[in-house]
Design an enzyme around this catalytic site. Structure first.
Site, PDB file in Angstrom:
ATOM      1  N   HIS A   1      -6.491 -10.793   8.729  1.00  0.00           N
ATOM      2  CA  HIS A   1      -5.801  -9.503   8.647  1.00  0.00           C
ATOM      3  C   HIS A   1      -5.970  -8.810   9.997  1.00  0.00           C
ATOM      4  O   HIS A   1      -7.079  -8.763  10.539  1.00  0.00           O
ATOM      5  CB  HIS A   1      -6.407  -8.648   7.523  1.00  0.00           C
ATOM      6  CG  HIS A   1      -5.958  -7.226   7.586  1.00  0.00           C
ATOM      7  ND1 HIS A   1      -4.622  -6.882   7.640  1.00  0.00           N
ATOM      8  CD2 HIS A   1      -6.653  -6.053   7.649  1.00  0.00           C
ATOM      9  CE1 HIS A   1      -4.523  -5.566   7.712  1.00  0.00           C
ATOM     10  NE2 HIS A   1      -5.737  -5.041   7.722  1.00  0.00           N
TER      11      HIS A   1
ATOM     12  N   CYS B   1      -4.671  -3.521   2.087  1.00  0.00           N
ATOM     13  CA  CYS B   1      -4.029  -4.607   2.855  1.00  0.00           C
ATOM     14  C   CYS B   1      -4.252  -5.979   2.236  1.00  0.00           C
ATOM     15  O   CYS B   1      -3.781  -6.992   2.765  1.00  0.00           O
ATOM     16  CB  CYS B   1      -4.545  -4.602   4.290  1.00  0.00           C
ATOM     17  SG  CYS B   1      -4.455  -2.987   5.038  1.00  0.00           S
TER      18      CYS B   1
ATOM     19  N   GLU C   1       0.854  -1.196   0.000  1.00  0.00           N
ATOM     20  CA  GLU C   1       0.000   0.000   0.000  1.00  0.00           C
ATOM     21  C   GLU C   1       0.882   1.236   0.000  1.00  0.00           C
ATOM     22  O   GLU C   1       0.495   2.278  -0.498  1.00  0.00           O
ATOM     23  CB  GLU C   1      -0.899  -0.015   1.251  1.00  0.00           C
ATOM     24  CG  GLU C   1      -1.950   1.096   1.312  1.00  0.00           C
ATOM     25  CD  GLU C   1      -1.447   2.397   1.959  1.00  0.00           C
ATOM     26  OE1 GLU C   1      -2.202   3.372   1.943  1.00  0.00           O
ATOM     27  OE2 GLU C   1      -0.303   2.460   2.453  1.00  0.00           O
TER      28      GLU C   1
HETATM   29  N1  CAA Z   1      -9.491  -0.206  28.798  1.00  0.00           N
HETATM   30  C1  CAA Z   1      -9.881  -1.221  27.997  1.00  0.00           C
HETATM   31  N2  CAA Z   1     -10.512  -1.002  26.806  1.00  0.00           N
HETATM   32  C2  CAA Z   1     -10.737   0.274  26.429  1.00  0.00           C
HETATM   33  C3  CAA Z   1     -10.351   1.359  27.235  1.00  0.00           C
HETATM   34  C4  CAA Z   1      -9.699   1.070  28.468  1.00  0.00           C
HETATM   35  N3  CAA Z   1      -9.284   2.061  29.261  1.00  0.00           N
HETATM   36  N4  CAA Z   1     -10.706   2.487  26.598  1.00  0.00           N
HETATM   37  C5  CAA Z   1     -11.295   2.123  25.426  1.00  0.00           C
HETATM   38  N5  CAA Z   1     -11.312   0.786  25.339  1.00  0.00           N
HETATM   39  C6  CAA Z   1     -11.818  -0.032  24.233  1.00  0.00           C
HETATM   40  C7  CAA Z   1     -13.111   0.484  23.631  1.00  0.00           C
HETATM   41  O1  CAA Z   1     -14.236   0.034  24.369  1.00  0.00           O
HETATM   42  C8  CAA Z   1     -13.026  -0.130  22.243  1.00  0.00           C
HETATM   43  O2  CAA Z   1     -13.382  -1.491  22.310  1.00  0.00           O
HETATM   44  P1  CAA Z   1     -14.534  -2.089  21.343  1.00  0.00           P
HETATM   45  O3  CAA Z   1     -14.078  -1.831  19.940  1.00  0.00           O
HETATM   46  O4  CAA Z   1     -14.541  -3.515  21.691  1.00  0.00           O
HETATM   47  O5  CAA Z   1     -15.765  -1.334  21.683  1.00  0.00           O
HETATM   48  C9  CAA Z   1     -11.534  -0.077  21.920  1.00  0.00           C
HETATM   49  O6  CAA Z   1     -10.879   0.103  23.177  1.00  0.00           O
HETATM   50  C10 CAA Z   1     -11.150   1.089  21.027  1.00  0.00           C
HETATM   51  O7  CAA Z   1     -11.696   2.242  21.566  1.00  0.00           O
HETATM   52  P2  CAA Z   1     -12.390   3.321  20.613  1.00  0.00           P
HETATM   53  O8  CAA Z   1     -13.305   2.653  19.641  1.00  0.00           O
HETATM   54  O9  CAA Z   1     -12.944   4.422  21.460  1.00  0.00           O
HETATM   55  O10 CAA Z   1     -11.082   3.833  19.871  1.00  0.00           O
HETATM   56  P3  CAA Z   1     -10.876   4.950  18.798  1.00  0.00           P
HETATM   57  O11 CAA Z   1     -12.172   5.406  18.230  1.00  0.00           O
HETATM   58  O12 CAA Z   1      -9.985   5.983  19.368  1.00  0.00           O
HETATM   59  O13 CAA Z   1     -10.059   4.204  17.666  1.00  0.00           O
HETATM   60  C11 CAA Z   1     -10.081   2.763  15.756  1.00  0.00           C
HETATM   61  C12 CAA Z   1     -10.285   2.879  17.262  1.00  0.00           C
HETATM   62  C13 CAA Z   1     -11.297   3.349  15.055  1.00  0.00           C
HETATM   63  C14 CAA Z   1      -9.920   1.311  15.376  1.00  0.00           C
HETATM   64  C15 CAA Z   1      -8.821   3.571  15.346  1.00  0.00           C
HETATM   65  O14 CAA Z   1      -7.700   3.004  15.945  1.00  0.00           O
HETATM   66  C16 CAA Z   1      -8.602   3.637  13.852  1.00  0.00           C
HETATM   67  O15 CAA Z   1      -9.159   4.489  13.168  1.00  0.00           O
HETATM   68  N6  CAA Z   1      -7.753   2.737  13.311  1.00  0.00           N
HETATM   69  C17 CAA Z   1      -7.419   2.675  11.901  1.00  0.00           C
HETATM   70  C18 CAA Z   1      -8.498   2.007  11.096  1.00  0.00           C
HETATM   71  C19 CAA Z   1      -8.532   0.510  11.304  1.00  0.00           C
HETATM   72  O16 CAA Z   1      -7.588  -0.117  11.743  1.00  0.00           O
HETATM   73  N7  CAA Z   1      -9.663  -0.093  10.935  1.00  0.00           N
HETATM   74  C20 CAA Z   1      -9.808  -1.540  10.996  1.00  0.00           C
HETATM   75  C21 CAA Z   1     -10.661  -2.088   9.876  1.00  0.00           C
HETATM   76  S1  CAA Z   1     -10.060  -1.509   8.284  1.00  0.00           S
HETATM   77  C22 CAA Z   1      -8.743  -2.566   7.920  1.00  0.00           C
HETATM   78  O17 CAA Z   1      -8.601  -3.587   8.507  1.00  0.00           O
HETATM   79  C23 CAA Z   1      -7.776  -2.142   6.871  1.00  0.00           C
HETATM   80  C24 CAA Z   1      -6.588  -1.578   7.521  1.00  0.00           C
HETATM   81  O18 CAA Z   1      -5.612  -2.265   7.776  1.00  0.00           O
HETATM   82  C25 CAA Z   1      -6.598  -0.158   7.898  1.00  0.00           C
END
Ligand code: CAA
Length: 408
Positions: free
Chosen positions: A237, A115, A83
């Site tokens: 993945h 990916c 990518e």
């Molecule tokens: N203790 C334990 N768990 C906690 C916590 C704490 N103190 N605080 C938060 N959490 C948990 C939340 O409950 C959540 O769990 P669930 O998903 O089970 O509900 C998890 O931690 C993440 O918290 P948020 O959803 O609030 O986190 P965020 O919004 O800040 O970011 C994300 C999460 C959206 C994945 C972000 O990291 C992101 O945008 N990542 C890039 C995109 C990505 O990886 N997408 C995956 C699918 S796409 C793909 O696979 C292609 C690729 O490679 C990109």
């Protein structure tokens, strides 16, 4: 006994970066409870590329041990999936071809679909070997995952390369037919040509991935694939390792199975060890999951592994592999653990400086900062051309180079 008509993975090797940022450091900097990273997304550290590392240096480092062990005879194709491409025109694999001294009678091409690219490369390689079983294909998957600083995706960054030798009578894993495939036009994650960092709709991307799990499994079963219970483990993945758990629960649900957490742990538990400390290596990630599984499992001889490859945008594929008798003699477990253990921890300021570092774009003569102690490095930019060099060894080895390449 390896089936002679079987085609699959004959060897697998991975490499990662010079530096590593622990999530404890990131959490302290961001004022976030580290539990969000460790438990919430399942990540403990992320590989950080040095200023003189990129997909070429990692790809060459991953592939070199394969060429050392097997030589280059029969390799007539190199497919480089990524990518995070370094050139709009030239295939990154040509630099690797040059650094590794592969024969000129080789076709080299680059593949892209977020990916998912490495899985397309693997399937195309299997097709080429079926056409002529005397040939072998070198598949390289390498990525540096980069999101904007201070964005939600930042904690999921990482970098690694996997090299796989695909051939007949494979020593590790036979790749089976059929495949279940799935495509949907979604904007969950993308990177316009003018950007270094990916754009992402975080929650939407999770939903798109889960829909793709269902879609590719549905097609897999319609094509006559195996039942869920026939699989000993599943390599997903892993953009962050908790995503594999979400995906597997979705698949169990979709197949009408109760979601038994013990079973989920058994099916996935050994696949996350490398990705949880490397971070998202995009197209390499599903094969880092396989490396972790093979390196850690007691004995998988004759067992079936399910692979779910997802690339945003989106394309997904579910397929199966069968582990070949004697596979453990061919693993690179020690080298893989060393690739992870050898990384030098950096503080947040150093990581941030590396994230912000950009190669000069003025066409001048520029030496790259000498940072990596890996076997290959980006030495310079000269007149918009990348110049790579072989450093002569691993960490601590002396520089400068034994061989340099602009690869054309
Ligand atoms: N203790 C334990 N768990 C906690 C916590 C704490 N103190 N605080 C938060 N959490 C948990 C939340 O409950 C959540 O769990 P669930 O998903 O089970 O509900 C998890 O931690 C993440 O918290 P948020 O959803 O609030 O986190 P965020 O919004 O800040 O970011 C994300 C999460 C959206 C994945 C972000 O990291 C992101 O945008 N990542 C890039 C995109 C990505 O990886 N997408 C995956 C699918 S796409 C793909 O696979 C292609 C690729 O490679 C990109």
């Amino acid at each position: 006994m390896a089936n002679d008509s079987a085609v699959g993975l004959h060897d697998l090797s991975f490499a990662t970066t010079e530096f590593v940022l622990p999530h404890t450091v990131l959490a302290a900097e961001k004022g976030v409870d580290v539990g969000k990273y460790h438990k919430g997304i399942g990540q403990w550290s992320m590989s950080v590329a040095a200023a003189d590392e990129d997909i070429v240096t990692m790809g060459a480092a991953a592939a070199a041990p394969i060429i050392e062990r097997h030589g280059s005879d029969g390799i007539r194709t190199v497919i480089f999936a990524t990518e995070s491409s370094i050139d709009q025109s030239k295939a990154a694999g040509i630099y690797v071809h040059s650094l590794l001294g592969l024969p000129s009678a080789t076709r080299v091409v680059e593949l892209k679909q977020a990916c998912y690219g490495a899985t397309a490369a693997l399937q195309f390689a299997v097709g080429l070997v079926r056409r002529d079983p005397a040939q072998r294909v070198l598949v390289i998957a390498a990525d540096v995952s980069k999101y904007d600083l201070d964005s939600p995706g930042e904690a999921t960054q990482g970098a690694a390369a996997v090299a796989m030798l695909v051939g007949a009578g494979p020593a590790l894993v036979r790749i089976e037919e059929p495949s279940g495939v799935y495509t949907a036009d979604v904007m969950d994650f993308w990177r316009p040509n003018y950007r270094d960092t990916a754009l992402v709709e975080g929650q939407e991307s999770i939903g798109a991935y889960l829909l793709a799990v269902e879609g590719s499994w549905k097609d897999y079963t319609e094509q006559g694939g195996r039942a869920l219970d026939e699989f000993a483990a599943f390599c997903y993945h892993q953009p962050f390792t908790k995503m594999a758990y979400k995906a597997h629960r979705q698949l169990l649900n979709y197949c009408g199975h109760a979601v038994d957490e013990e079973r989920v742990g058994r099916d996935l538990g050994l696949t996350t060890a490398y990705n949880s400390v490397v971070g998202n290596s995009y197209t390499a990630s599903v094969y880092l999951a396989l490396a972790a599984l093979l390196d850690q499992a007691d004995d998988l001889t004759g067992r079936r592994i399910g692979f779910l490859s997802y690339g945003s945008g989106s394309v997904a594929e579910f397929f199966a592999g069968t582990v070949v008798p004697g596979y453990r003699e061919h693993l690179r477990t020690e080298a893989h653990r060393e690739a992870i253990a050898r990384r030098e921890p950096v503080d947040y300021a150093r990581y941030r400086a590396l994230h912000e570092y950009a190669l000069p774009a003025d066409g001048g003569d520029h030496r790259a900062p000498a940072q990596t102690t890996g076997p290959y490095r980006l030495a310079a930019l000269r007149g918009h051309k990348r110049v790579y060099e072989t450093t002569g060894g691993g960490r601590g080895a002396s520089r400068p180079s034994a061989r340099t390449s602009t690869a054309g």
